[in-house]
Design an enzyme around this catalytic site. Structure first.
Site, mmCIF file in Angstrom:
data_model
loop_
_atom_site.group_PDB
_atom_site.id
_atom_site.type_symbol
_atom_site.label_atom_id
_atom_site.label_comp_id
_atom_site.label_asym_id
_atom_site.label_seq_id
_atom_site.Cartn_x
_atom_site.Cartn_y
_atom_site.Cartn_z
ATOM 1 N N THR A 125 -1.545 24.051 0.393
ATOM 2 C CA THR A 125 -2.648 24.872 -0.013
ATOM 3 C C THR A 125 -3.849 24.069 0.224
ATOM 4 O OG1 THR A 125 -2.703 23.227 -2.123
ATOM 5 C CG2 THR A 125 -1.136 25.237 -2.083
ATOM 6 N N ASP A 153 -10.913 32.875 -12.153
ATOM 7 C CA ASP A 153 -11.527 31.916 -11.084
ATOM 8 C C ASP A 153 -12.988 31.608 -11.244
ATOM 9 O OD1 ASP A 153 -11.505 30.103 -8.616
ATOM 10 O OD2 ASP A 153 -9.608 30.551 -8.598
ATOM 11 N N LYS A 202 -1.393 15.785 -15.502
ATOM 12 C CA LYS A 202 -0.196 16.535 -15.282
ATOM 13 C C LYS A 202 1.050 16.179 -16.125
ATOM 14 C CE LYS A 202 -1.973 19.148 -12.652
ATOM 15 N NZ LYS A 202 -2.101 20.582 -12.769
ATOM 16 N N TYR A 244 -5.071 12.123 -12.265
ATOM 17 C CA TYR A 244 -4.335 13.353 -11.909
ATOM 18 C C TYR A 244 -2.892 13.034 -12.793
ATOM 19 C CZ TYR A 244 -2.456 17.243 -9.109
ATOM 20 O OH TYR A 244 -1.738 18.194 -8.782
ATOM 21 N N ASN A 251 -2.858 27.608 -14.222
ATOM 22 C CA ASN A 251 -2.917 26.959 -12.736
ATOM 23 C C ASN A 251 -3.828 26.170 -12.264
ATOM 24 O OD1 ASN A 251 -1.547 26.974 -9.830
ATOM 25 N ND2 ASN A 251 -3.780 28.096 -9.638
HETATM 26 N N1 NAD Z 1 -0.812 21.922 -3.801
HETATM 27 C C1 NAD Z 1 -0.047 21.186 -4.268
HETATM 28 O O1 NAD Z 1 0.804 20.337 -3.598
HETATM 29 C C2 NAD Z 1 0.389 21.031 -5.629
HETATM 30 C C3 NAD Z 1 1.371 20.169 -6.298
HETATM 31 C C4 NAD Z 1 1.568 20.112 -7.739
HETATM 32 C C5 NAD Z 1 0.688 20.698 -8.278
HETATM 33 N N2 NAD Z 1 -0.276 21.379 -7.935
HETATM 34 C C6 NAD Z 1 -1.028 22.053 -8.964
HETATM 35 O O2 NAD Z 1 -1.322 23.219 -8.857
HETATM 36 C C7 NAD Z 1 -2.456 24.049 -9.099
HETATM 37 C C8 NAD Z 1 -3.084 24.801 -8.193
HETATM 38 O O3 NAD Z 1 -3.284 23.957 -7.127
HETATM 39 P P1 NAD Z 1 -3.635 24.434 -5.425
HETATM 40 O O4 NAD Z 1 -2.987 23.274 -4.679
HETATM 41 O O5 NAD Z 1 -3.205 25.881 -5.284
HETATM 42 O O6 NAD Z 1 -5.187 24.162 -5.529
HETATM 43 P P2 NAD Z 1 -6.412 25.158 -5.022
HETATM 44 O O7 NAD Z 1 -7.680 24.286 -4.761
HETATM 45 O O8 NAD Z 1 -5.950 25.856 -3.462
HETATM 46 O O9 NAD Z 1 -6.707 26.303 -6.151
HETATM 47 C C9 NAD Z 1 -7.049 26.031 -6.965
HETATM 48 C C10 NAD Z 1 -8.063 27.181 -7.763
HETATM 49 O O10 NAD Z 1 -8.329 26.728 -8.941
HETATM 50 C C11 NAD Z 1 -9.842 27.223 -9.027
HETATM 51 N N3 NAD Z 1 -10.492 26.531 -9.894
HETATM 52 C C12 NAD Z 1 -11.026 25.241 -9.984
HETATM 53 N N4 NAD Z 1 -11.819 24.848 -11.068
HETATM 54 C C13 NAD Z 1 -11.654 25.943 -11.891
HETATM 55 C C14 NAD Z 1 -12.149 26.364 -13.252
HETATM 56 N N5 NAD Z 1 -12.897 25.511 -13.943
HETATM 57 N N6 NAD Z 1 -11.980 27.416 -13.641
HETATM 58 C C15 NAD Z 1 -11.493 28.411 -13.162
HETATM 59 N N7 NAD Z 1 -10.679 28.178 -11.869
HETATM 60 C C16 NAD Z 1 -10.984 26.901 -11.154
HETATM 61 C C17 NAD Z 1 -10.307 27.118 -7.506
HETATM 62 O O11 NAD Z 1 -11.586 27.839 -7.351
HETATM 63 C C18 NAD Z 1 -9.250 27.523 -6.717
HETATM 64 O O12 NAD Z 1 -9.077 28.860 -6.567
HETATM 65 C C19 NAD Z 1 -3.250 22.770 -9.574
HETATM 66 O O13 NAD Z 1 -3.155 22.747 -11.019
HETATM 67 C C20 NAD Z 1 -2.650 21.568 -9.151
HETATM 68 O O14 NAD Z 1 -2.933 20.325 -9.856
HETATM 69 C C21 NAD Z 1 -0.661 21.673 -6.786
#
Ligand code: NAD
Length: 265
Positions: free
Chosen positions: A194, A45, A163, A159, A91
């Protein structure tokens, strides 16, 4: 549908798993689930997570996944220290507040940042772990995509397409490496509780409407996504590759995301 945490026990002893973006939200939930199943978990991260949230046995490596040098040296460090890589969970992703625009109004630097992390980051981590997995003749890559890969809403014009590309990356790599013991899958979550979703709701409102668009009447929990990932990465899913699994409380079947701009021009 009950809103209670339930978990099948998997045995990931002697397995080494890398989770990008493991410091928060879905990634953190996946780190916790693999740690509970005795895996060696590497959380990658850009932000060091709160030490109270990350289980003790999870190893943290600082790495910006959009940077080839950092991905390469992180993967090298994992191989030097642990000798193998059994699973990569791609992720780390962003959906910043300033990305909610029609594309002609979207700042170019926001577009570049999202492509860099959400698309290039998945590619870079995969291309760096694959040589080790080929050598092992074994490994699983799981791309976290999104329900927005399958259907869209207004103002998410970068986005969603990225995806969708995460799903296609998984299919492409699945076909490419199937004969080398490497499986590649994707998971498309609906809205999950989240920090990313909380930030988006703060920017746009509509929390109740979003929950109600999910036929189960609520948004999901990170452990519900983690459970799907745990199964897909396990030998129980040995004949599953190239597949995308929607983990979304029926949202995909229902057909539409909440439109935060409903009633507005
Ligand atoms: N939360 C949702 O409803 C949801 C739904 C569908 C898909 N997603 C996908 O799930 C994944 C996680 O989402 P989330 O909601 O847990 O997000 P979040 O913001 O809670 O966590 C994302 C993490 O990625 C890290 N990050 C960001 N840029 C980075 C980089 N350049 N290098 C390394 N780490 C990096 C951040 O520091 C954070 O810890 C994403 O790919 C998101 O698109 C989320």
């Amino acid at each position: 549908m009950k809103n209670e945490k339930a978990m099948v026990r998997y045995d990931y002893s002697d397995r080494v798993v890398i989770v990008t973006g493991g410091g928060s939200g879905i990634g953190l939930g996946i780190c916790q689930a693999f740690a509970e199943s005795n895996a060696t978990v590497i959380c990658v991260d850009i932000d060091q997570p709160d030490s109270t949230e990350l289980p003790d046995q999870v190893v943290f490596y600082h790495c910006d996944v959009s940077d080839q040098e950092q991905c390469s040296s992180t993967v090298r460090k994992v191989i030097d220290r642990f000798g193998r890589i059994d699973a990569l969970i791609n992720n780390a992703g962003i959906q910043p507040a300033d990305s909610y625009h029609p594309i002609d109004e979207l700042p170019e630097n926001v577009f570049d940042r999202m492509v860099g992390i959400n698309f290039r980051g998945y590619h870079l981590m995969a291309r760096n772990v694959i040589p080790q997995m080929k050598q092992q003749q074994r490994g699983v890559i799981c791309n976290i995509a999104s329900g927005q890969a399958h259907r869209t809403a207004r103002h998410v014009g970068v986005y969603g397409p990225i995806k969708a590309a995460n799903i296609m990356q998984a299919k492409q790599w699945a076909v490419e490496y199937a004969r080398m013991g490497i499986r590649v899958v994707s998971v498309s979550p609906g809205a999950i509780d989240t920090p990313m979703v909380r930030a988006s709701l703060e920017a746009q409102g509509g929390g109740e409407a979003l929950a109600n668009r999910h036929p189960v009447g609520r948004i999901g929990r990170v452990d519900e996504v983690a459970n799907a990932v745990m199964w897909l990465c396990s030998d129980s899913a040995s004949f599953v590759t190239g597949a995308d699994l929607e983990v979304d409380g029926g949202l995909g079947a229902f057909g539409a995301f909440a439109d935060p701009y409903e009633g507005k021009t």
